[in-house]
Motif scaffolding. Structure first.
Motif, PDB file in Angstrom:
ATOM      1  N   UNK A   9       0.813  -1.215   0.000  1.00  0.00           N
ATOM      2  CA  UNK A   9       0.000   0.000   0.000  1.00  0.00           C
ATOM      3  C   UNK A   9       0.854   1.275   0.000  1.00  0.00           C
ATOM      4  N   UNK A  10       1.926   1.299   0.787  1.00  0.00           N
ATOM      5  CA  UNK A  10       2.662   2.544   0.978  1.00  0.00           C
ATOM      6  C   UNK A  10       4.018   2.608   0.275  1.00  0.00           C
ATOM      7  N   UNK A  11       4.716   1.504   0.123  1.00  0.00           N
ATOM      8  CA  UNK A  11       6.032   1.553  -0.489  1.00  0.00           C
ATOM      9  C   UNK A  11       6.017   1.232  -1.982  1.00  0.00           C
ATOM     10  N   UNK A  12       5.267   0.239  -2.364  1.00  0.00           N
ATOM     11  CA  UNK A  12       5.263  -0.173  -3.772  1.00  0.00           C
ATOM     12  C   UNK A  12       4.865   0.955  -4.725  1.00  0.00           C
ATOM     13  N   UNK A  13       3.862   1.797  -4.399  1.00  0.00           N
ATOM     14  CA  UNK A  13       3.497   2.860  -5.338  1.00  0.00           C
ATOM     15  C   UNK A  13       4.612   3.883  -5.590  1.00  0.00           C
ATOM     16  N   UNK A  14       5.586   3.957  -4.702  1.00  0.00           N
ATOM     17  CA  UNK A  14       6.661   4.934  -4.843  1.00  0.00           C
ATOM     18  C   UNK A  14       7.938   4.281  -5.353  1.00  0.00           C
ATOM     19  N   UNK A  15       7.952   2.975  -5.428  1.00  0.00           N
ATOM     20  CA  UNK A  15       9.166   2.275  -5.819  1.00  0.00           C
ATOM     21  C   UNK A  15       9.632   2.663  -7.217  1.00  0.00           C
ATOM     22  N   UNK A  16       8.722   2.803  -8.170  1.00  0.00           N
ATOM     23  CA  UNK A  16       9.139   3.148  -9.531  1.00  0.00           C
ATOM     24  C   UNK A  16       9.737   4.547  -9.582  1.00  0.00           C
ATOM     25  N   UNK A  17       9.173   5.493  -8.831  1.00  0.00           N
ATOM     26  CA  UNK A  17       9.753   6.828  -8.750  1.00  0.00           C
ATOM     27  C   UNK A  17      11.169   6.742  -8.194  1.00  0.00           C
ATOM     28  N   UNK A  39      19.049   3.661   8.923  1.00  0.00           N
ATOM     29  CA  UNK A  39      17.999   2.740   9.339  1.00  0.00           C
ATOM     30  C   UNK A  39      16.651   3.443   9.457  1.00  0.00           C
ATOM     31  N   UNK A  40      16.680   4.720   9.798  1.00  0.00           N
ATOM     32  CA  UNK A  40      15.467   5.495  10.002  1.00  0.00           C
ATOM     33  C   UNK A  40      14.726   5.732   8.687  1.00  0.00           C
ATOM     34  N   UNK A  41      15.473   5.887   7.616  1.00  0.00           N
ATOM     35  CA  UNK A  41      14.851   6.180   6.324  1.00  0.00           C
ATOM     36  C   UNK A  41      14.075   4.976   5.817  1.00  0.00           C
ATOM     37  N   UNK A  42      13.046   5.250   5.034  1.00  0.00           N
ATOM     38  CA  UNK A  42      12.254   4.167   4.472  1.00  0.00           C
ATOM     39  C   UNK A  42      13.015   3.504   3.325  1.00  0.00           C
ATOM     40  N   UNK A  43      12.589   2.314   2.914  1.00  0.00           N
ATOM     41  CA  UNK A  43      13.254   1.632   1.801  1.00  0.00           C
ATOM     42  C   UNK A  43      13.185   2.414   0.486  1.00  0.00           C
ATOM     43  N   UNK A  44      12.290   3.362   0.397  1.00  0.00           N
ATOM     44  CA  UNK A  44      12.159   4.153  -0.821  1.00  0.00           C
ATOM     45  C   UNK A  44      12.460   5.617  -0.530  1.00  0.00           C
ATOM     46  N   UNK A  45      13.266   5.858   0.515  1.00  0.00           N
ATOM     47  CA  UNK A  45      13.616   7.220   0.886  1.00  0.00           C
ATOM     48  C   UNK A  45      14.266   7.957  -0.270  1.00  0.00           C
ATOM     49  N   UNK A  46      13.823   9.177  -0.517  1.00  0.00           N
ATOM     50  CA  UNK A  46      14.347   9.983  -1.611  1.00  0.00           C
ATOM     51  C   UNK A  46      15.256  11.055  -1.021  1.00  0.00           C
ATOM     52  N   UNK A  47      16.549  10.800  -1.051  1.00  0.00           N
ATOM     53  CA  UNK A  47      17.502  11.718  -0.439  1.00  0.00           C
ATOM     54  C   UNK A  47      18.670  11.886  -1.413  1.00  0.00           C
ATOM     55  N   UNK A  48      18.743  13.072  -2.034  1.00  0.00           N
ATOM     56  CA  UNK A  48      19.724  13.316  -3.079  1.00  0.00           C
ATOM     57  C   UNK A  48      20.386  14.669  -2.895  1.00  0.00           C
TER      58      UNK A  48
END
Length: 132
Positions: A9-17, A39-48
């Protein structure tokens, strides 16, 4: 990792982005030196990091607006939290906000640039310690 419905529900929709941004040449993935922050960041954390160009600002604005809209929809669609766990959930969330703000290794750089007093005020505002 143990709640697959949550993952879908929450991670898969953002995985492609996340995967698309990995291929964006103007963006360099940021990796914190702190194990806690990683460790705190999510598996799809966007940090650039990136150069401050019009193209990059437009790219960031586009996906930031997309993420915000998605989050607002999740809030609108959320099931109410049962009253008997609200207090524990609020304590957990406060702990996470505070510890992530206080343990950020970037605080040292902020202190050098802005001084300890202003850095402490910003850090406290980030986790909500300045709220009544």
């Amino acid at each position: 990792m143990t709640d697959l419905d949550y993952l879908e529900r929450y991670y898969e929709p953002v995985n492609q982005l996340f995967l698309n941004l990995q291929e964006e040449p103007s963006l360099s993935m940021y990796t914190s030196k702190s194990v806690y922050i990683r460790q705190f960041m999510s598996p799809i954390g966007l940090c650039y990091t990136s150069p401050a160009t019009n193209d990059t600002v437009n790219l960031v604005r586009t996906f930031a607006n997309e993420m915000l809209e998605r989050w607002i929809n999740w809030v609108d669609e959320a099931e109410p939290v049962p009253e008997d766990i609200r207090s524990a959930l609020a304590e957990r969330d406060l702990f996470l906000r505070r510890s992530s703000a206080e343990r950020d290794p970037g605080n040292k750089l902020a202190e050098q640039m802005f001084g300890k007093e202003l850095t402490d005020q910003v850090m406290q505002a980030l986790w909500g310690g300045d709220r009544n």
